[in-house]
Design a protein around this motif. Sequence first.
Motif: not given
Length: 311
Positions: A1, A54, A65, A69, A71, A76, A78, A80-82, A84
């Motif tokens: 990413m 994150n 970004t 994602y 932000l 967004c 969030f 799921e982002l965390r 990753k």
Amino acid sequence: MRIVAKDLTYTYNPKSPFATQALKGADLVIEEGEFFGIIGHTGSGKSTFVQHLNALIRLTGGSLTVGDYDLSDKKCKFLELRSKVGMVFQYPEYQLFAETVEKDVMFGLKNFCKDMSEEEKQKAVREAIETVDLDYEDVKDRSPFELSGGQKRRAAIAGVIVTKPEVLILDEPAAGLDPLGKQEIMQLLHSIHGGWCKTVIIVSHDMDEIAENCTRAAVFSEGKVVMEGAPAEIFRRSDELIALGLDIPVTAKCARILKERGIEIDTDFTCDDFISKVLALYARSGGVSKADTGVARVENTDAQGGAGDAQ
Ligand code: ADP
Ligand code: MG
């Protein structure tokens, strides 16, 4: 990413007499696959910046970004982002709390893996503990507080990498550890980097650590990125770093002293490269016949952080 931050601004306690503007327009791109270093004096905005990545701190100014994602988008994902983008805070061992190491690491998983079976969770926890080089059978039922300093730090890291984040951010991961503990942490980070953990980002005030380990780095000052590039490029600008009140690697200190004596070493500032360039120069200057004592002297002076006798 790929991470793209543009003109990030952030103020703590806005609209109060205690307002502090921590980020004042920070621009930075971190490519997937990098082992990235973030440096800068205390209060320059490093921790505030990385906590944006994150979404621990929500974006209030600028754009950010992380992979796909965005932000700045309220929709967004969030959580799921965390899962990753893992974040290891400074002194993470202070946040260990469960009765056993296994339960502590499991806690890191619970938020993110609601649809994993008990067996899968158990397997992930075991894998994370083994990845940080702790003996699973030995530590799983022990209290994290019984472990040594370096082991505690690694147990805390296990609780973050248990979700196998693609991006792992660590705020001063080696701070306060003895030299062996530091080395173990850096080895651990290199061993996971390039596998499921594609990008590693470390915040560090240890310039030798940055010179030895990072593919690129950025220097923060007063809420902005004021320099970025490969460590070799950054540490070539040692005058500017010193003017910012920052330290430089021991190799850069030696290179400066040699330069004052008219000897230029074109180095990437890793110890290995620096020493081999100095030795090559020494050999060319006719020191070959005294190579044995010469080698010993160059290595000793470097290890002591000065280069007084190297000629
Ligand atoms: P660094 O990690 O480079 O030391 P920080 O991002 O922690 O810098 O801090 C940047 C600025 O924001 C500093 O002036 C600091 O005092 C302030 N700051 C950091 N965290 C908070 C907070 N929780 N509340 C208020 N001010 C803060
Ligand atoms: Mg900080």
